[in-house]
Design a protein around this motif. Structure first.
Motif, short mmCIF file in Angstrom:
data_model
loop_
_atom_site.label_atom_id
_atom_site.label_comp_id
_atom_site.label_asym_id
_atom_site.label_seq_id
_atom_site.Cartn_x
_atom_site.Cartn_y
_atom_site.Cartn_z
N THR A 106 110.81 12.73 32.72
CA THR A 106 111.41 13.42 33.86
C THR A 106 112.84 12.91 34.02
O THR A 106 113.16 11.79 33.59
CB THR A 106 110.61 13.16 35.14
OG1 THR A 106 110.45 11.73 35.31
CG2 THR A 106 109.23 13.79 35.07
N LYS A 150 103.33 23.77 28.67
CA LYS A 150 102.91 23.58 30.06
C LYS A 150 101.80 22.53 30.15
O LYS A 150 101.79 21.71 31.08
CB LYS A 150 102.45 24.91 30.65
CG LYS A 150 103.61 25.86 30.93
CD LYS A 150 103.14 27.17 31.55
CE LYS A 150 104.33 28.08 31.86
NZ LYS A 150 103.91 29.37 32.45
N THR A 151 100.88 22.53 29.17
CA THR A 151 99.83 21.51 29.13
C THR A 151 100.43 20.12 28.96
O THR A 151 100.03 19.16 29.61
CB THR A 151 98.83 21.80 27.99
OG1 THR A 151 98.27 23.10 28.18
CG2 THR A 151 97.73 20.76 27.95
N GLU A 175 102.16 18.94 32.16
CA GLU A 175 101.17 18.47 33.14
C GLU A 175 100.66 17.08 32.78
O GLU A 175 100.51 16.21 33.64
CB GLU A 175 100.01 19.46 33.21
CG GLU A 175 100.37 20.79 33.86
CD GLU A 175 99.27 21.82 33.75
OE1 GLU A 175 98.21 21.50 33.14
OE2 GLU A 175 99.45 22.95 34.25
N SER A 183 106.18 17.80 37.85
CA SER A 183 105.78 18.65 38.96
C SER A 183 105.89 20.12 38.53
O SER A 183 106.57 20.45 37.54
CB SER A 183 106.67 18.42 40.17
OG SER A 183 108.01 18.82 39.89
N SER A 184 105.26 21.02 39.27
CA SER A 184 105.31 22.44 38.94
C SER A 184 106.74 22.97 38.95
O SER A 184 107.15 23.73 38.07
CB SER A 184 104.46 23.25 39.92
OG SER A 184 103.11 22.87 39.84
N ASP A 185 107.51 22.55 39.96
CA ASP A 185 108.90 23.00 40.06
C ASP A 185 109.73 22.52 38.87
O ASP A 185 110.52 23.28 38.29
CB ASP A 185 109.53 22.50 41.36
CG ASP A 185 108.94 23.18 42.59
OD1 ASP A 185 108.30 24.24 42.42
OD2 ASP A 185 109.12 22.66 43.71
N MET A 209 108.60 21.63 35.97
CA MET A 209 108.10 22.30 34.78
C MET A 209 108.75 23.67 34.61
O MET A 209 109.25 24.02 33.54
CB MET A 209 106.57 22.44 34.87
CG MET A 209 105.92 22.99 33.62
SD MET A 209 104.18 23.44 33.92
CE MET A 209 103.56 21.96 34.72
N GLN A 210 108.76 24.44 35.70
CA GLN A 210 109.34 25.78 35.65
C GLN A 210 110.85 25.72 35.39
O GLN A 210 111.40 26.56 34.68
CB GLN A 210 109.07 26.51 36.97
CG GLN A 210 107.61 26.87 37.20
CD GLN A 210 107.04 27.71 36.07
OE1 GLN A 210 107.70 28.61 35.55
NE2 GLN A 210 105.81 27.42 35.67
#
Length: 461
Positions: free
Chosen positions: A137, A215-216, A219, A224-226, A228-229
């Motif tokens: 990250t 995506k896997t 995770e 975080s989802s944000d 990741m997107q």
């Protein structure tokens, strides 16, 4: 809420485990480049391989020459098969080459084994920091990449410690150098086993159209989802703008002025790391200390002191780098190299100290030089190389930069025994002090943070 905190804690633990497994590549890099320091004195004996100054240079530099091939080829292979798969194959190559080096009945097989070992070292030298930067990250990139830099110095320290322990206890058995080399097989096997636990780089997966797998991996890495997107959107936008997914021709890249600039900056950073002369001490430290009057046993223990201070300096230095401007902190480290090597050269030239005090002074300033380089210059250069290149060309640019590192290393390690024989230690250290002065000018004129940042977002036309 408790489950969320537990999941976050587990993700952090898993991320640490993944980074330590990948950083084993840095540890092997450090051990295999450092082990020759003590092993060389034993394998040079008449009842072993009977090496002279020239053949010592060939044995030492064979690994470095292999490093050039490993570094230059690793980028395309990493792009083709993925970061994780390449790490796994490198671990196998490390293990096999280590066994060949330890078994080698003659100099020819040893040189071949060292060359193959160098291919693994060169490949992992670029792969590990790149892999670590791609799975991290944003707030943890510096910390995770710096773990690899610390692992390199730790590997060298362990090599020095193993050399001193084995050399002083079983030094009468001149074949002890074989055991010194064989010890590297253990972390290599551990890295191979660990490679089955880590996810592949999600950014590499996105570049190859594997969005579900990416995506896997995101995770599993605790994104975080944000976030990741955001990563998915950035990579897809870059691919769309450049209208390319994988293989951009090099000539097309080099016609792009911003990308050409960042390419030259990466090559400059690689040169700065090696023309300091640090690996002359890493590879020939025992020979240097014996040359100024220390016994072989004392020289081996002296390497432990040098390695220990370097390791502590790398921990402190990587924390400083994470909180300061990378270019400015690099300049501080290079200036330290100039000062400490210059003073070391003067001490050896002026002969003002009695032998006992001369030995102490040499140890002190060699240690300060390595603390400056291993604590600041080396981690700063590896970190900068891992972060300055745009994603579509990152693996190949990293490969060229690390290949430059190894090619420069090869030339210096090959000629160093001859330099010592021709000019002596004092003048040789002064030469390297001057090459560090040259590095200051390289940093000031060719490493421009604003232009590098602009190049990272430049379309490949």
């Amino acid at each position: 809420m408790k489950n969320m905190n537990k999941n976050t804690h587990n993700s952090r633990l898993m991320m640490k485990l993944f980074t330590y497994i990948i950083a084993l590549g840095g540890f092997l890099f450090g051990y295999d480049t450092g082990v020759i320091n003590g092993a060389l004195a034993f394998m040079s004996l008449k009842d072993q391989l009977n090496l002279n100054a020239g053949t010592q240079g060939i044995v030492s530099s064979a690994l470095v020459l292999g490093g050039v091939l490993g570094a230059i080829s690793s980028g395309r292979i990493a792009d083709r098969i993925g970061r994780r798969a390449l790490l796994r194959w490198i671990a196998i190559l490390f293990t096999a080459a280590t066994i060949v080096c330890a078994w080698a009945p003659g100099i020819g097989i040893l040189i071949c084994g060292r060359f193959v070992l160098g291919i693994a070292v060169g490949a992992v030298s670029g792969l590990s920091p790149m892999y670590l930067s791609e799975i991290s990250t944003p707030e943890k990139i510096d910390r995770n990449v710096n773990r690899n830099a610390i692992a390199i110095v730790l590997g060298q320290l362990v090599a020095f410690t193993v050399n001193a322990f084995l050399g002083n206890i079983w030094g009468d058995w001149h074949a002890i150098w074989r055991v010194m080399m064989l010890m590297a097989a253990l972390p290599a096997i551990l890295m191979w086993v660990g490679s089955y636990q880590i996810p592949d780089s999600p950014k590499w997966q996105l570049l190859h159209g594997k969005e579900t797998g990416a995506k896997t991996s995101f995770e599993k890495l605790g994104f975080s989802s944000d976030l990741m997107q955001e990563n998915v959107a950035v990579v897809q936008k870059g691919l769309q703008e450049n209208k390319v997914k994988k293989n951009v021709p090099l000539r097309r890249i080099l016609r792009n002025k911003p990308l050409l600039f960042v390419f030259i900056a990466g090559i400059s950073i690689a040169l700065i790391q090696q023309i300091s002369g640090v690996n002359t001490v890493m590879y020939y430290g025992t020979v240097v200390l014996e040359d100024v009057g220390l016994s072989r046993g004392s020289s081996l223990y002296g390497n432990i002191l040098i390695g220990s201070v370097s390791f502590l300096a790398s921990i402190v230095g990587t924390r400083l780098i994470a909180t300061h401007n990378h270019r400015n902190i690099l300049l501080v480290g290079i200036f330290g190299n100039v000062v400490f090597l210059g003073i070391l050269s003067l001490i050896l030239q002026l002969h003002l100290l009695p032998t006992a005090w001369l030995n102490v002074a040499v140890l002190i300033f060699l240690t300060l030089f390595l603390a400056s380089h291993q604590g600041i210059v080396s981690p700063a250069t590896w970190l900068m190389m891992s972060e300055i290149f745009p994603l579509p060309v990152k693996a190949r640019f990293m490969a060229f930069a690390t290949a430059t590192t190894w090619l420069t290393n090869f030339v210096i390690s090959l000629i160093y025994p001859t330099l010592i024989a021709m000019f002596g230690s004092a003048l040789t250290f002064m030469i390297f002090s001057l090459t560090n002065v040259f590095s200051i000018f390289l940093t000031l004129f060719l490493i421009k943070p604003a232009k590098i940042q602009a190049a990272k977002h430049a379309p490949i036309k």
